[in-house]
Motif scaffolding. Structure first.
Motif, PDB file in Angstrom:
ATOM      1  N   GLY A  34     -39.865 -22.339  22.749  1.00  0.00           N
ATOM      2  CA  GLY A  34     -40.746 -22.616  22.213  1.00  0.00           C
ATOM      3  C   GLY A  34     -40.400 -23.330  21.274  1.00  0.00           C
ATOM      4  N   PHE A  35     -40.476 -25.376  21.105  1.00  0.00           N
ATOM      5  CA  PHE A  35     -39.808 -25.734  19.814  1.00  0.00           C
ATOM      6  C   PHE A  35     -40.659 -25.543  18.371  1.00  0.00           C
ATOM      7  CE2 PHE A  35     -39.815 -28.807  23.836  1.00  0.00           C
ATOM      8  CZ  PHE A  35     -37.974 -28.846  23.728  1.00  0.00           C
ATOM      9  N   ARG A  36     -40.637 -25.657  17.306  1.00  0.00           N
ATOM     10  CA  ARG A  36     -41.484 -26.032  16.111  1.00  0.00           C
ATOM     11  C   ARG A  36     -41.315 -27.041  15.784  1.00  0.00           C
ATOM     12  NH1 ARG A  36     -40.316 -20.104  15.810  1.00  0.00           N
ATOM     13  NH2 ARG A  36     -41.037 -20.759  17.993  1.00  0.00           N
ATOM     14  N   ARG A  38     -42.346 -27.866  11.439  1.00  0.00           N
ATOM     15  CA  ARG A  38     -42.363 -27.233   9.864  1.00  0.00           C
ATOM     16  C   ARG A  38     -44.095 -27.859   8.884  1.00  0.00           C
ATOM     17  NH1 ARG A  38     -38.092 -29.969   6.901  1.00  0.00           N
ATOM     18  NH2 ARG A  38     -38.424 -29.198   5.282  1.00  0.00           N
ATOM     19  N   TRP A  40     -47.863 -29.825   9.333  1.00  0.00           N
ATOM     20  CA  TRP A  40     -48.253 -30.995   9.356  1.00  0.00           C
ATOM     21  C   TRP A  40     -47.284 -31.275   7.501  1.00  0.00           C
ATOM     22  CZ3 TRP A  40     -50.554 -33.578  13.000  1.00  0.00           C
ATOM     23  CH2 TRP A  40     -51.116 -35.479  12.135  1.00  0.00           C
ATOM     24  N   PRO A  41     -47.121 -32.598   7.507  1.00  0.00           N
ATOM     25  CA  PRO A  41     -46.856 -33.745   9.010  1.00  0.00           C
ATOM     26  C   PRO A  41     -45.662 -34.103   9.302  1.00  0.00           C
ATOM     27  CG  PRO A  41     -45.953 -35.057   7.177  1.00  0.00           C
ATOM     28  CD  PRO A  41     -46.356 -33.528   6.112  1.00  0.00           C
ATOM     29  N   GLN A  45     -44.333 -36.198  12.928  1.00  0.00           N
ATOM     30  CA  GLN A  45     -42.752 -37.012  13.226  1.00  0.00           C
ATOM     31  C   GLN A  45     -41.905 -36.495  14.214  1.00  0.00           C
ATOM     32  OE1 GLN A  45     -42.273 -35.164   9.288  1.00  0.00           O
ATOM     33  NE2 GLN A  45     -43.383 -36.544   8.581  1.00  0.00           N
TER      34      GLN A  45
ATOM     35  N   ARG B 250     -35.015 -20.669  11.298  1.00  0.00           N
ATOM     36  CA  ARG B 250     -35.661 -19.754  11.721  1.00  0.00           C
ATOM     37  C   ARG B 250     -36.006 -18.565  12.009  1.00  0.00           C
ATOM     38  NH1 ARG B 250     -37.846 -21.783  18.198  1.00  0.00           N
ATOM     39  NH2 ARG B 250     -38.006 -24.145  17.574  1.00  0.00           N
ATOM     40  N   ASP B 288     -40.165 -24.256   2.597  1.00  0.00           N
ATOM     41  CA  ASP B 288     -41.685 -24.467   3.109  1.00  0.00           C
ATOM     42  C   ASP B 288     -42.703 -23.010   3.207  1.00  0.00           C
ATOM     43  OD1 ASP B 288     -41.240 -26.838   3.436  1.00  0.00           O
ATOM     44  OD2 ASP B 288     -39.992 -26.743   5.359  1.00  0.00           O
TER      45      ASP B 288
END
Lengths: 215, 343
Positions: A34-36, A38, A40-41, A45, B250, B288
């Motif tokens: 799956g695409f991940r 980080r 919002w935002p 982007q 990841r 993060d």
């Protein structure tokens, strides 16, 4: 149907696979990995690049994107008016990104464009997980609380109620997410009723399913 | 100078409440309150390593008998590092006196003869600091040197062998966690040689062994961090430099979780005592992961040759900043400070 997911964490992705399957009533083929993004935002982007990649380099039919609303403006009925765009509503923003990105793409892999399916969890996906377990946790309750200046709960509250700790391990987060979404595996109407941000995603999914059946 | 207590300390987590620095390398006049978990970020040369070094010196000097010299006050302007502690050691202050930026050779305990000092001293004696070295970690090590992981992780194989002997449940849990994170492997194989050396390899799910020497840097660091996280009798304080090194973005969540397992064992269903963590990173992706707990981030700010520490949670505009973007991006952009100076 071949579906790609763009989410914020592996736990979100695991739960979304169950919910997407529940709405479609049959498991689609998920694009892996799956695409991940980080948070919002970054989701907004990244979305144009993900859409272009899916469009030109894969035969995926649709992209499912789910983000937390956090403290942003909640998407409401007036936002659905033709031409309306609220600059601080994440649903409006993501739909606009999709429109901008796809409007000039030439057909590829036998389809006009990759379909979009967007959901916004208000205020976080943990609220969806509590649906059916706690009647007080709804999108309407959050919106009313914001208007009255007294939030009914915080995102941290919700996370603690779902995970039992404010520092869950990833496997624990995935286990809890899976356990909670099982309630909606056979019937998503309650989740759609309490969370219009999920209902929007479900409507997108059903529309794409119907389109698949026609073609 | 009284130092501000951190709210988390009231819960009795960790050992050290705060550290104040005077003229210690780049840390000319600054103090930092420590939480149970501390991620220190900042440019090169901004005092991150000096912070960890101060804890190593505290360990070394606290293990020595107090002498008359230790009771003498420092000369004005000489480097000094002052430690205060969480309950039940909150009545004690320890000052390290230095004769230069590199030589700290006196330790003063206040009040002199504090009844809790022997117990605190035992805690401080367990402080460990790591700069993991993948080349050292991949090598064979003597199995009788595996009681605890060495500063560079060079005795990793021996540590795994010893863990399997003395705490088989912990060893099994460590291996299970490693295999969950890296499903391409099916087992961890330990080899004990007749000459007392130990080695390890990972068996691929598709069969075939990968000896430690052929494992990636990131894989070795991951196993090293897991060896710390599953130690049934860990140190009171663990410092790890550049904990994100060699790890795919990841996978960083798994590294953070392994460290949280040490600092917040109850969250992981363990009744083991919490370990205070001080770690450093230059990875926006790792940073993060602390969006939900910005109070765990310390930013080292460098101005010329001097540096000082700031707690991210002390920023009044933090809630607004968190609405605008990720912490890692905020840090990289310079909004949070903690970036290299430019001409």
């Amino acid at each position: 149907m071949k579906v790609a997911l763009l989410s914020e964490s592996p736990a979100d992705e695991t739960a979304l696979r169950v919910l997407v399957t529940a709405v479609l009533r049959q498991p689609p083929q998920f694009v892996a990995p799956g695409f991940r993004a980080r948070g919002w935002p970054n989701v907004a982007q990244l979305m144009p690049a993900v859409l272009r990649h899916l469009h030109f380099n894969t035969d995926a039919d649709a992209l499912v994107v789910v983000v937390d609303a956090d403290d942003s403006v909640v998407h409401t009925e007036p936002h659905e008016a033709p031409g309306y765009f609220h600059p601080h509503c994440r649903m409006c923003q993501l739909r606009a990104v999709y429109r901008q990105t796809t409007k000039r793409l030439p057909p590829a892999h036998g389809r006009e464009r990759v379909l979009r399916m967007i959901g916004v969890a208000v205020p976080a996906i943990e609220a969806w997980y509590l649906c059916g377990r706690d009647d007080q946790v709804t999108e309407a309750a959050w919106t009313a609380g914001r208007e009255q200046g007294a939030l009914p709960y915080t995102r941290a509250n919700l996370k603690h109620r779902v995970y039992g700790t404010d520092r869950p391990s990833l496997p624990h987060e995935i286990d809890c997410a899976l356990r909670e979404v099982q309630r909606h595996r056979r019937d998503t109407r309650r989740l759609e009723h309490d969370f219009p941000g999920f209902a929007a995603l479900a409507a997108d999914l059903r529309a794409s399913g119907a389109r698949q059946n026609v073609t | 100078m009284p130092l501000p207590p951190l709210a988390a300390r009231r819960h009795g987590l960790g050992v050290i409440a705060s550290i104040a620095f005077q003229n210690f390398k780049a840390l000319r006049n600054t103090q930092v309150a420590l939480a149970p978990f501390n991620l220190v970020i900042g440019p090169n040369g901004s005092g991150k390593t000096s912070l960890i070094e101060s804890l190593q010196r505290l360990r070394t000097l606290s293990s020595l008998p107090l002498t008359d010299a230790d009771g003498r006050a420092q000369l004005g302007g000489a480097p000094e590092i002052t430690f205060s502690f969480v309950p039940p050691f909150d009545g004690i202050v320890v000052r390290l006196g230095c004769t230069s930026e590199t030589v700290c050779d006196t330790l003063r305990v206040e009040p002199a003869g504090a009844a809790a000092w022997p117990a605190l001293r035992r805690e401080l004696g367990t402080i460990r600091a790591y700069v993991l070295d993948h080349e050292a970690m991949a090598g064979a090590s003597r199995r009788d040197e595996g009681d605890e992981l060495g500063p560079d992780g060079g005795n990793l194989a021996a540590v795994l062998v010893r863990l399997r002997e003395r705490a088989p449940e912990s060893f099994t849990a460590l291996v299970a966690e490693m295999l969950r994170i890296t499903p391409e492997f099916q087992s961890l194989e330990l080899v004990e040689h007749a000459d007392g050396r130990a080695e390890f390899a990972l068996r691929l799910a598709e069969n075939g062994d990968v000896p430690a020497a052929e494992l990636s840097q990131g894989m070795l660091y991951l196993i090293g961090v897991l060896a710390l996280a599953f130690d049934p009798d860990p140190p009171a304080i663990v410092c790890i430099e550049e904990v994100d090194r060699g790890i795919h973005p990841r996978m960083l969540r798994e590294i953070r979780d392994a460290l949280y397992r040490l600092s917040y064992p109850k969250a992981f269903g363990s009744d083991r005592r919490p370990v205070q963590i001080v770690t450093t990173s230059h990875s926006p992706y790792f940073i993060d992961l602390f969006r939900e707990h910005p109070e765990e981030i310390i930013i080292s700010q460098k101005h010329g040759r001097a540096a000082h520490f700031e707690r991210l949670a002390d920023r009044k505009d933090l809630p607004e900043l968190l609405r605008e973007g990720s912490l890692g991006d905020m840090w990289f952009s310079g909004i949070l400070g903690g970036v290299p100076e430019e001409r």
